[in-house]
Scaffold this motif. Structure first.
Motif, PDB file in Angstrom:
ATOM      1  N   GLU A 210       7.157  -3.303  -3.756  1.00  0.00           N
ATOM      2  CA  GLU A 210       5.877  -2.742  -3.842  1.00  0.00           C
ATOM      3  C   GLU A 210       5.796  -1.286  -3.370  1.00  0.00           C
ATOM      4  O   GLU A 210       6.578  -1.129  -2.201  1.00  0.00           O
ATOM      5  N   VAL A 211       4.998  -0.287  -4.063  1.00  0.00           N
ATOM      6  CA  VAL A 211       4.924   1.079  -3.261  1.00  0.00           C
ATOM      7  C   VAL A 211       3.391   1.443  -3.240  1.00  0.00           C
ATOM      8  O   VAL A 211       2.742   0.977  -4.260  1.00  0.00           O
ATOM      9  N   ARG A 212       3.014   2.431  -2.270  1.00  0.00           N
ATOM     10  CA  ARG A 212       1.710   2.839  -2.221  1.00  0.00           C
ATOM     11  C   ARG A 212       1.490   3.586  -3.591  1.00  0.00           C
ATOM     12  O   ARG A 212       2.529   4.345  -4.046  1.00  0.00           O
ATOM     13  N   VAL A 213       0.219   3.212  -4.216  1.00  0.00           N
ATOM     14  CA  VAL A 213      -0.179   4.130  -5.375  1.00  0.00           C
ATOM     15  C   VAL A 213      -0.162   5.515  -5.372  1.00  0.00           C
ATOM     16  O   VAL A 213       0.419   6.524  -6.324  1.00  0.00           O
ATOM     17  N   SER A 214      -0.361   6.242  -4.027  1.00  0.00           N
ATOM     18  CA  SER A 214      -0.202   7.660  -3.681  1.00  0.00           C
ATOM     19  C   SER A 214       1.350   8.050  -3.578  1.00  0.00           C
ATOM     20  O   SER A 214       1.346   9.388  -3.386  1.00  0.00           O
TER      21      SER A 214
END
Ligand SMILES: CC(C)(COP(=O)(O)OP(=O)(O)OC[C@H]1O[C@@H](n2cnc3c(N)ncnc32)[C@H](O)[C@@H]1OP(=O)(O)O)[C@@H](O)C(=O)NCCC(=O)NCCS
Length: 213
Positions: A132-136
């Motif tokens: 998972e990775v921050r959308v930003s």
């Protein structure tokens, strides 16, 4: 990553503005060799006077570390510049964390760590890689895209600090010839890049590039 590395890892974590993990969490993860692999990248370097307390007083340093009294100024002879971890979740090697110290970014260290984690995934018999990775966080997403991760969905309000959504990314199966051939190409390019950087640095000073262990 060893237990005595944890304070240095946490320092990079603080500089990287990631959701902090407790030392206890790191210790638990490191000890779980059945399902986890954690690595650090170290920069080979000489302390300014050619001497390091870690090499001059190894016993004293080890004792201080054992009782939890590590002085932040006493960095290891080969300082930690990045770290990462992977956890086997059923069939998927899930990247749990990865960060590089700000001063060492954009020199292939993140990619080197990711490669060590991919090796860990093979060792754990993972069939895919996921994260998972921050959308930003477009920087990290570019690194993952390069290694065959593709967005497959989003988790709403996943990050508790700012309620940001997570982008969920998965690779295709990693045991195929296609994935392995692509990985070999990427590794050759990375090796060449690190070799050139190391040559440049050696020409300028005795310091050299990162190693992962
Ligand atoms: C993401 C991170 C680990 C990358 O480490 P790094 O050592 O700087 O990255 P590398 O030099 O190995 O770069 C590898 C690839 O990442 C991407 N990348 C890295 N920095 C980038 C930037 N500033 N802008 C765009 N792409 C970037 C590129 O695809 C790059 O490949 P390229 O050099 O062929 O263009 C680092 O930026 C970091 O620690 N960020 C803070 C923590 C974080 O966001 N972790 C991810 C949590 S999911």
């Amino acid at each position: 990553m060893r237990e005595e590395d944890i304070p240095f890892v946490q320092e990079i974590e603080r500089q990287s503005q990631m959701t902090p993990w407790s030392a206890l969490t790191y210790r638990r993860e490191i000890r779980n060799r059945q399902a986890c692999r954690y690595v650090v990248a170290r920069a080979e370097s000489q302390p300014p006077n050619g001497r390091s307390p870690h090499t001059e007083y190894p016993l004293l340093i080890r004792m201080l570390q054992r009782i939890g009294l590590i002085l932040p100024t006493l960095h290891p002879a080969t300082p930690i510049v990045g770290y990462g971890g992977i956890w086997l979740n059923e069939t998927s090697g899930h990247i749990t964390t990865i960060a590089v110290a700000p001063a060492h970014r954009r020199r292939g260290v993140g990619e080197l760590i990711l490669n060590a984690l991919i090796d860990g995934a093979y060792e754990l018999h993972a069939e895919y890689l996921s994260l998972e990775v921050r959308v930003s966080n477009l920087t990290a997403q570019r690194l993952y895209l390069k290694y065959g991760f593709r967005p497959v969905g989003q988790r709403a309000n996943y990050y508790t600090d700012n309620q940001e959504d997570a982008l969920v990314m998965w690779t295709d199966p990693i045991n195929t010839t296609t994935y392995k051939d692509r990985l070999r190409e990427l590794r050759q390019q990375l090796y060449e890049r690190l070799r050139q950087q190391a040559n440049q640095v050696t020409a300028e000073s005795p310091r050299s590039g990162p190693i992962v262990g």
